[in-house]
Every structure is written in C-alpha cells, then in structure tokens.
Design an enzyme around this catalytic site. Sequence first.
Site, short mmCIF file in Angstrom:
data_model
loop_
_atom_site.label_atom_id
_atom_site.label_comp_id
_atom_site.label_asym_id
_atom_site.label_seq_id
_atom_site.Cartn_x
_atom_site.Cartn_y
_atom_site.Cartn_z
N TRP A 166 -16.79 -4.48 0.09
CA TRP A 166 -16.43 -3.74 1.31
C TRP A 166 -17.24 -2.47 1.49
CZ3 TRP A 166 -13.83 1.11 1.74
CH2 TRP A 166 -13.45 1.69 0.52
N ASP B 24 0.88 -1.17 0.00
CA ASP B 24 0.00 0.00 0.00
C ASP B 24 0.91 1.22 0.00
OD1 ASP B 24 -2.26 1.84 0.48
OD2 ASP B 24 -3.34 0.02 1.03
N HIS C 3 -3.32 3.17 -4.54
CA HIS C 3 -2.67 2.72 -3.30
C HIS C 3 -1.29 2.16 -3.61
CE1 HIS C 3 -5.79 3.43 -0.30
NE2 HIS C 3 -6.67 3.01 -1.17
N GLU D 266 -10.46 2.33 -4.56
CA GLU D 266 -10.22 3.77 -4.37
C GLU D 266 -9.24 4.37 -5.38
OE1 GLU D 266 -11.08 4.49 0.26
OE2 GLU D 266 -9.19 3.47 -0.08
C1 ACM Z 1 -10.70 -0.57 1.49
O1 ACM Z 1 -11.11 -0.49 2.67
N1 ACM Z 1 -10.16 0.49 0.88
C2 ACM Z 1 -10.83 -1.79 0.73
#
Ligand code: ACM
Length: 787
Positions: free
Chosen positions: A416, A210, A285, A350
């Site tokens: 999620w 990340d 990320h 994201e």
């Molecule tokens: C996440 O919580 N960005 C998968």
Amino acid sequence: MRNFFSICIILMTPLLLQANASPDSSSITIVPKPVMMKTGVGQFVINRFTTILVRGKEAEVNKIATFFADRIRFSGGPKLEVREMTAADKHLSAIIFEKQLTRSSLPEEGYNLKITPKQVLLTAKTGAGLFHGIQTLLQMLPPDFSGQNIPMTYKELELPAVTITDYPRYPYRGMHLDVSRHFFPKEFIKRYIDLIAMYKMNTFHWHLTDDNGWRIEIKKYPKLMQISAWHTDHEDLPWNDRPAQQPGDKTTYGGYYSQDEIREIVQYAADRYVNVIPEIEMPAHSVEVLAAYPQFSCTGGPFTVPTGSYWPNIDILCAGNDSVFTFLEDVLTEVMDLFPSKYIHVGGDEADKTNWKSCPKCQERIKTEGLKDEKELQSYFIKRMEKFITSKNRKMIGWDEILEGGLPPEATVMSWRGVEGGIAAARQGHDAIMTPGTHCYFDYYQADPATEPKAIGGFITLKKVYSYEPTPSELTATEAKHILGAQGNVWTEFIPTPGQAEYMALPRMIALSEVVWSPKSMRNWSDFQRRMVSQFTRLQKMRVNYSKGSFKVEVNTEFDSKTNGIKVILGSEQLDVPIRYTINGNDVTSNSTLYSGPFEVKRNGVIKAGLFVDDKLKEKTTEMPLVFHMAIGKHIKYLTTYSERYPASGQGALNDGLRGSVNHRDGLWQGFLGNDIDIIIDLGREMAVNSVQANFLQNQKSWIFLPVVVEYSLSSDGKKYHSFNEVVNRIPPKEEQNFIQPFNFQFMENTKARYVRVKAKNLGKCPAWHEGAGEPCWMFADEIVVF
Ligand code: ACM
Ligand code: ZN
C-alpha cells in the site's frame, strides 16, 4: 472465373445486409472487456417462451441459472423457466448453461459464450466461470435494464449474436471496505458485494477492526461488543477535530455484525463467487480492544474508543504479554469458523513502537528471543500469529509493514505504501497484492476538491485508476507470477454513509475491474469511455450514487509561439459529451459557447467550463484563472531538479498560465524535495521587465513548506546577472492552514532583461516540532509570473 465471382457476389449480398442489420461490436459495452469477442449475425430473443436449460445434474449450475432467471425477472423482464436439459431438447431454441469439468481448456474462472439467433450456450469449467458469463450476458441487455424488483416492462429482450472467450488476467481482484471508522449496515455490505460481482471481481476485503470500533461478534470476549464496538457520537464534527471521550459521555455511535449476520453475508458473497477476507488489525490500530481489555496494552491504560484519529497513535498491543497472543488466537479461531477464506488478514500497518521501547515485558521478549530491536519484535509478533494461522491450514496476509524485521515464511503482502512492498515480497518469492496509494486509494478525491464532498485528501481520477499497471516492470517473469492482482481500498474516516461509500468506490472500481481482468494489451481509454456510457446508465438505473467526477471539465494550456497566445484545450473523462465555456467570468449556461476545439486566449481571464447532457449542465463548472504574462511558454533552464513524484506537466509547468490550487495534488504544482529551486527563464529577447512573482504552497501536514527566501536576478546575455533582490518569507512554517503565498518583486522603471533567474531556498528539513522532524521537506511552486 468471371462466372464464379459473380455468383459469389450474388450469394454474399443478403448476408452482408443481414450483418449490417445486427448490432456491431461498438454497441456491445461489456466492462471489463472480454479477452476475445467476435460478433455474429442477428440476435437471440428472450421472451416468456424462452427456457433456460441446465446440462447435467449439477445443483450448482441450476442455482446459477436460477440466479440469472431471477435477475431477468426482477429487472423487468419475462419469467423464464429453468430445467434440466433432456435429449428431446436438443433442437430447442434455448439458453443453455453447462459446466464442462474435463473437456474445457479454459483457465479457472473463464467462460465461453456463444449466442446465435437460435441458442445461447454458456460453458465454463467452474461455477465462478459460469457466474462471470452471466455478468456478461446481463451487460449485453439494454443498459437501462437493471432495476431492482420492478414489474415486467420488457416482454422481449435481445442478446446480440456473439462469440466470446473470456478469462481473468489476475486471480485476485479485490475491493476493500473499512467498517470501523464508520459502521455500515448489513444491507449495504450485500449491495457492495453485488457491485463487486457485477464487474467480475472476486474478493471482498472486510476491514472489520480498527481504533474506532470493533465490528465482529466474538463470543469469548463479550466486552468487544459491549465496549470496543462503540464510541461517543461526534458525527457532527470533522473527523480530525473530534474530542476524545470525556467522563460521562455516552458511547452511542457504532455497532457490530453478529455471527449470524456474518455467516449470512459470507454465504451471500459465496453465492456470487466473491471470497470474503476478514481483517483483524494487530498489533496497532487496536485501541478499541484496549478500551475493553487494558491488560493487553503495555501501559495498563485506561483507554477509550477514539471518536476520530489522533496522531501519533502510540497505543498498541503488548508484544511481551502471552495473554495477548491467547486473546488473538481465540479471536482468530472464531473468525476462521465464520470465514472459509484461505486468506486471513492481520493488518500489521503503522505500528508505532514507542510503547514497546519502554515496556519491560516487550524488552524482556526482545532479550529472550534474541531480537535486534522493536522492528524485529513486530516481526516476531506477526510470525507467531502466522504460525497459528498456518496450523489451521490458512494463509496470512498483512500490509507491507510485515516485511520489516523479516517476513513470515508463508505470508502474502498487501503493498500500500507504493509498490516497493510488492516488489520486495515478489523478489523474496512471496505473493503480493497491489493496492498502492498512488492508484488504488478510493478514499482520495476523484475531482477538484473545491467542488467535491470532503475527503481525506489525495487525488486519483477515474483515468488514473484506468492507467494502473499492477505488475511492476522491475520484476522478472518468475517474480511477476507472485503479483496476484490488485485491490481498491475504501477507508471511511470521511465516508459516513453508504451513499458516500458508493460515491467514492464508483466509478473507480469499474476502471480497476478492467485493469485486473482484461489483457494489458487491450487497455484503451477511449474505448473504455465509450463502454462507460452504458455503465453510467446502468448505475443510474440501479440508483447507485456513483461520483460524477468524470463529468468535470479538465483545462489544459499550450503556448503558441507563432501567435504569442495561450491555446486552451478542454476535455473530460466522458466520451463525446458537449462542453460549453466562457472566458469573461460569466456563468456557463446552455447558451454559452460550445467547445469545438482548442481556442486561443491573449489576456487574463477565468475559464469556466461545464458538460451539458440534454442541454443541461451536468455538474458544477470547472473554474480556472488564466494569467497572461510575458514568461508564458518561454524556455526554462533548470539548474536544480524537481521531484519525479510531483513533476506537474514537467518542463513548462511553471509558466503555462495556470495557477495551482490549494490542492497540492491538482497536477499543477511542481514539487522540490529537500532541494532548492534555481531556474533561468529565457524571454527570447530583451524586453522591459516590471515585476516577477513566484507562487508557493504551504501545507505543512503534507510536509510542504514555503521557501525561506526567494531571489530574483536579471541578465541580458545569460552570463552577467544584476538586480539581485531577495524576498524573505515571514510566515511561520507552523501555520496550520493550507494556502498559496506569492513572492513578489517590483523592479525599478525601465528595467530591461532577457533572462530572469529565480532561486528559492528550501526549508530543507521538517522542523523539530513536526512529525517529519529532520526528514527532507517539500517546496511546491507554481506559476512564475513575469510582467
Ligand atoms: C493503510 O492504509 N494504513 C494500510
Ligand atoms: Zn509491552
């Protein structure tokens, strides 16, 4: 006939006595609860003469039996011999492990266990099944029998006579850990896997990369280890306040797992029947990659590895540059050499498309591939990676954003952002794993933030996790088959140490383990509470730093219209642990009043309450101010509606005498999304009204703003209103702090009314400077106080 009966009674008496002497089912506290369990008579005694017999020449069964013998010995029990069973052993009193490949009708991972005073027989179709059976056996030993490497303290151990048939409800039962935001040593990863295995979960989702650090050795790209794995150490600063790396700053926080360490952990997990899914984040990320290889960005950089989180984060891998795909394929090739997992996780969440919009290469890609927009470009990116993963005979998983712009043909979706992603995937015939932020984010608070270690936000209690149902009711039976299971996520922005990771993961992962293993029809909170008592003892003995959040007292109120008093109801997530309380502001001690049932309060005060174990206060007390006012419990008519996402206790939440705290998810705030408030309180009869005060919350980072204006008016008959008064908000929406603002109005003396109408005007949309600019914003109200 008469004679026959009396013989029966005489014959049965000794049996009944014996049954009473043996442990009844309530002393068996296995979590997750087995599918079928019947208690028998007596117990099997393990002592130093007990032998473990392995039936059949299977190295795997031998290994599992040895694992069990080691656990007995390391936890303070006798050393047991493990050997192959022979014909001569037929009548030996022993523990027998057997893998029944063909005869068993059990589902995969299931096991049968029969314990009699003479024998323990554990059978399963797979090694995994036998291993889960061992966890059941270990949980039937005394709860404080779970130390590690302690000398023998138990010469004898007893296993209650019982017959169990057990198998999981879902094939995917996972726990995730983010090792990028904070780095965790190899030893802790193993301990985490031990805990996963102990509760019959079978997947460890390892979030290896990340923005804040790359954590896996990749031989072909050494700068990932030299640069991407490290950032400037600002551990002394709050996560969101950390400055970016400055010229001359040393990068000393971080680390990575060598390929040898990864192999060691993967094997360690495999020995416990836990599959490790590696996650390599793309296309977003991934700033840490760009810090080492800026040529993979759209802008060229330069970049540094972030020390905290910045929002928005627009840096992203370039989708128009083929060398980016070469890089990712090279990385995944090494990853797949290390991880035998069928599933490979590629992140995908994201992804801010800002840079793609202005990047000539990305725009060129959109043109040549005939894509509609940047969403389809993300889909192109993920599909291209899937093709590669599939070519290696593996399966791709991604976060639910991979649905946007079209799902790759074989991909599994990890849902999620709520459950919608999982539902959409299942309807398209794709597998899905449920991990919604509402129930499965174990980085959220699990008790009152005022008394908890700093967390990222949110509020998910043990009970809430236990209430989770992974299969959405909207799905048909065929679609529902695509819901493979669920997973708890432990993101570590606010989790700097292994101890804190344990604190956040436990006990919530134990509740989740039952959600994903046991039949839905067996879900029973109070029975779970009963079984958790010994789990807590066991964790204590293992020195696991589990959260005591469930040892906090919860305060609820009800208005009693007969007595005009507030009935206060205290409770906790613990079973039968005494609660003591005060209502006069004094601290709670072992001499304070013992709670024996709801009690009534008729004036303002502070309820303070705590749980007492062995006459000692277990955790910090809960403190709840109680405002006793005229509107409590009175009927409220809603002319506008609150959101189902933040209903608090629904009708009655705004006048229950309890005020919401600055935590917008404390269950006391009622949320109105983009919507005004217009309500009428009926006081029941005309009475003197001196003042009205409505309280609102501002938390602009959560899109919650104060109302623009609040208007109060009064009526005697509910038709004609008078005394129209406006209280205008003068606090700017940009105010960064989270705070509660009362909107107060004092009426003239001798004002009388039966109906009080409260209107509050929502700001409507998030302001232009806000990250949610133009989107509907929230207005959060609690306690409308009338005097
Ligand atoms: C996440 O919580 N960005 C998968
Ligand atoms: Zn680009």
